[in-house]
Design an enzyme around this catalytic site. Sequence first.
Site, PDB file in Angstrom:
ATOM      1  CB  CYS A 167       2.513 -94.451 136.498  1.00  0.00           C
ATOM      2  SG  CYS A 167       3.975 -93.850 135.677  1.00  0.00           S
TER       3      CYS A 167
ATOM      4  CD  GLU B 292       4.546 -98.230 129.398  1.00  0.00           C
ATOM      5  OE1 GLU B 292       4.559 -98.508 130.608  1.00  0.00           O
ATOM      6  OE2 GLU B 292       5.267 -98.809 128.562  1.00  0.00           O
TER       7      GLU B 292
HETATM    8  P1  NDP Z   1      -6.881 -91.209 131.731  1.00  0.00           P
HETATM    9  O1  NDP Z   1      -6.900 -92.645 131.406  1.00  0.00           O
HETATM   10  O2  NDP Z   1      -8.090 -90.596 132.316  1.00  0.00           O
HETATM   11  O3  NDP Z   1      -6.538 -90.342 130.444  1.00  0.00           O
HETATM   12  C1  NDP Z   1      -5.398 -90.615 129.656  1.00  0.00           C
HETATM   13  C2  NDP Z   1      -5.660 -90.162 128.241  1.00  0.00           C
HETATM   14  O4  NDP Z   1      -6.684 -90.973 127.648  1.00  0.00           O
HETATM   15  C3  NDP Z   1      -6.162 -88.720 128.151  1.00  0.00           C
HETATM   16  O5  NDP Z   1      -5.604 -88.117 127.020  1.00  0.00           O
HETATM   17  C4  NDP Z   1      -7.658 -88.927 127.996  1.00  0.00           C
HETATM   18  O6  NDP Z   1      -8.322 -87.835 127.403  1.00  0.00           O
HETATM   19  C5  NDP Z   1      -7.681 -90.141 127.090  1.00  0.00           C
HETATM   20  N1  NDP Z   1      -8.957 -90.842 127.045  1.00  0.00           N
HETATM   21  C6  NDP Z   1      -9.979 -90.795 127.936  1.00  0.00           C
HETATM   22  N2  NDP Z   1     -11.006 -91.586 127.518  1.00  0.00           N
HETATM   23  C7  NDP Z   1     -10.598 -92.163 126.356  1.00  0.00           C
HETATM   24  C8  NDP Z   1     -11.205 -93.089 125.458  1.00  0.00           C
HETATM   25  N3  NDP Z   1     -12.420 -93.588 125.664  1.00  0.00           N
HETATM   26  N4  NDP Z   1     -10.515 -93.465 124.357  1.00  0.00           N
HETATM   27  C9  NDP Z   1      -9.272 -92.992 124.132  1.00  0.00           C
HETATM   28  N5  NDP Z   1      -8.656 -92.094 124.950  1.00  0.00           N
HETATM   29  C10 NDP Z   1      -9.308 -91.692 126.051  1.00  0.00           C
HETATM   30  O7  NDP Z   1      -5.605 -90.986 132.682  1.00  0.00           O
HETATM   31  P2  NDP Z   1      -5.099 -89.676 133.408  1.00  0.00           P
HETATM   32  O8  NDP Z   1      -4.772 -88.591 132.439  1.00  0.00           O
HETATM   33  O9  NDP Z   1      -6.015 -89.386 134.537  1.00  0.00           O
HETATM   34  O10 NDP Z   1      -3.695 -90.209 133.958  1.00  0.00           O
HETATM   35  C11 NDP Z   1      -3.594 -90.916 135.122  1.00  0.00           C
HETATM   36  C12 NDP Z   1      -3.348 -92.384 134.884  1.00  0.00           C
HETATM   37  O11 NDP Z   1      -2.226 -92.560 134.041  1.00  0.00           O
HETATM   38  C13 NDP Z   1      -3.009 -93.133 136.157  1.00  0.00           C
HETATM   39  O12 NDP Z   1      -3.724 -94.348 136.212  1.00  0.00           O
HETATM   40  C14 NDP Z   1      -1.522 -93.396 136.016  1.00  0.00           C
HETATM   41  O13 NDP Z   1      -1.042 -94.484 136.736  1.00  0.00           O
HETATM   42  C15 NDP Z   1      -1.372 -93.585 134.564  1.00  0.00           C
HETATM   43  N6  NDP Z   1       0.009 -93.363 134.165  1.00  0.00           N
HETATM   44  C16 NDP Z   1       0.786 -94.439 133.804  1.00  0.00           C
HETATM   45  C17 NDP Z   1       2.112 -94.274 133.480  1.00  0.00           C
HETATM   46  C18 NDP Z   1       2.960 -95.412 133.024  1.00  0.00           C
HETATM   47  O14 NDP Z   1       3.961 -95.164 132.358  1.00  0.00           O
HETATM   48  N7  NDP Z   1       2.632 -96.651 133.323  1.00  0.00           N
HETATM   49  C19 NDP Z   1       2.745 -92.959 133.542  1.00  0.00           C
HETATM   50  C20 NDP Z   1       1.841 -91.913 133.919  1.00  0.00           C
HETATM   51  C21 NDP Z   1       0.523 -92.122 134.223  1.00  0.00           C
HETATM   52  P3  NDP Z   1      -9.126 -86.756 128.311  1.00  0.00           P
HETATM   53  O15 NDP Z   1      -8.090 -86.100 129.163  1.00  0.00           O
HETATM   54  O16 NDP Z   1      -9.720 -85.872 127.305  1.00  0.00           O
HETATM   55  O17 NDP Z   1     -10.131 -87.529 129.123  1.00  0.00           O
END
Ligand code: NDP
Length: 483
Positions: free
Chosen positions: A291, A257
Amino acid sequence: MSKNVSEVKSTKKFLMINGQKIETAKYASLKSPYSGEEIAEIAMADKELTAKAIDAAYNAREVMAKMPAYERAEILEKVVILLKEKAVEAAEIITAESAKPIMFSKAEVARTIETYKFAAEEAKRIQGETIPFDGATGGVGRIGYTVREPIGVIGAITPFNFPMNLVAHKVGPAIAAGNTIVLKPASQTPLSSLFIAEIFEEAGLPAGVLNVVTGPGGIVGEAIVEDDRVSMVTFTGSPSVGIGIRSKAGLKKTTLELGSNSALIIDKEIDIDQIIDRCIMGAFSNQGQVCISLQRVYAHEDVFEEFVTKFTEATKQLRIGDPFDPETYISALITKGEAERVLGWIDETKGSNANIAAGGNLKDGILEPTIITNADHDLKVSCQEAFAPVVIVNKVSSVEEAVNQVNDSRFGLQAGIYTDSVKNALYASQELHVGGVIINDVPTFRVDQMPYGGVKESGTGREGIKYAVEEMTEMKLTVWNQS
Ligand code: NDP
């Protein structure tokens, strides 16, 4: 110092593995995005501890797979009851760790309760079907049916922006379907996940079924994605991380997502006064860190000026400030770096045809809600995901032109159209290339049982409890030979 941050403050927070609170060698200071004040110290897991959590989830698979549906439903129902009792505390946790204004945190908790309620209901209706085998000449004398079996260990990786409800969208259906979970919450918002894990424990979920591993995405997240014992990764977050996960997941099922730059079309003859409140909510709730936040408006030339005037007036009334103030509508973005990034994008518009109709600056460190008109397609505020309180409003001369503009995007999560014309509504619903078309509302509309997910770089797979349960189960066929 914000009073309520202190109230939810507690010193150390541990990993939750196999029903135990686990210490780690390293802790990271978790700070309020609004005040910078320390809220808690969070255990930082490494690859070994992540593997331990996966061990626990792997070993608990049989317990969950054999648990009758009514018991899974009862546990989820108990979570609903406990969360209702602790709703105020839950909302304060969300606000403390994410700076989400408390009015929106309360709304998120209310939705989380509904999400777990849907999961409880769904646990009892996971069904297969019978197959008419005699439709094939070679199938005469056979009867058969399908069942849906739990997939096993699910790795759930979640973002910061809805730290309780987006976790519920993974944990709820996973448990409804009889799976076990290793949950890695966003580093800025681990408290909501740890809080929910305690509620599940109190609700009687067996040890090892829900494990919470806090720590850096590049370490904990990757360890989950690369472990062969994990059968599925369900991820909500940014497109770049999601694409990386997909490339490393091998044959694991993946639900992604991802992001969007969601758009709204406003047709001619729409009563603008009736839609301003929804557009404000769509563009600016949770500081636009949603999002399906409304980022692009394509307004028909007959209503464009009126819409811009009234939308701008309403935007300038929004209260900016402390997220714990019940009147606050807009507070700090998740990091100062995010505010700097978006200011850079706003700056880029200044050398173009665009006009900043509202906002555009920081006020006490908070990005003002910003409206930009006549933004060219190639500007970052148009073509990338802003994930901030920034919305562009452009003029179009027809719904056809607007649909083309909406579709001219890397993303395709949801789109909205306000129109009184059935013909135009039908045209938009057929031609918009997105996961969901919302007629006569903003693209930000979501309730938690509806199928939800995107096309293009907005991801793959669907959430919404029933649809997530489908993703989190595997179909098994049984065929009986009667002859
Ligand atoms: P990120 O992609 O930065 O982080 C999401 C999760 O992934 C966090 O738990 C993060 O950990 C983890 N992560 C980071 N690097 C890795 C990796 N290499 N491997 C596996 N996991 C990893 O997103 P944000 O938290 O900044 O959220 C914002 C984004 O989420 C926006 O693009 C938004 O549109 C999207 N979103 C989409 C939704 C949907 O339903 N389509 C709903 C809500 C948000 P850590 O925090 O430790 O970096």
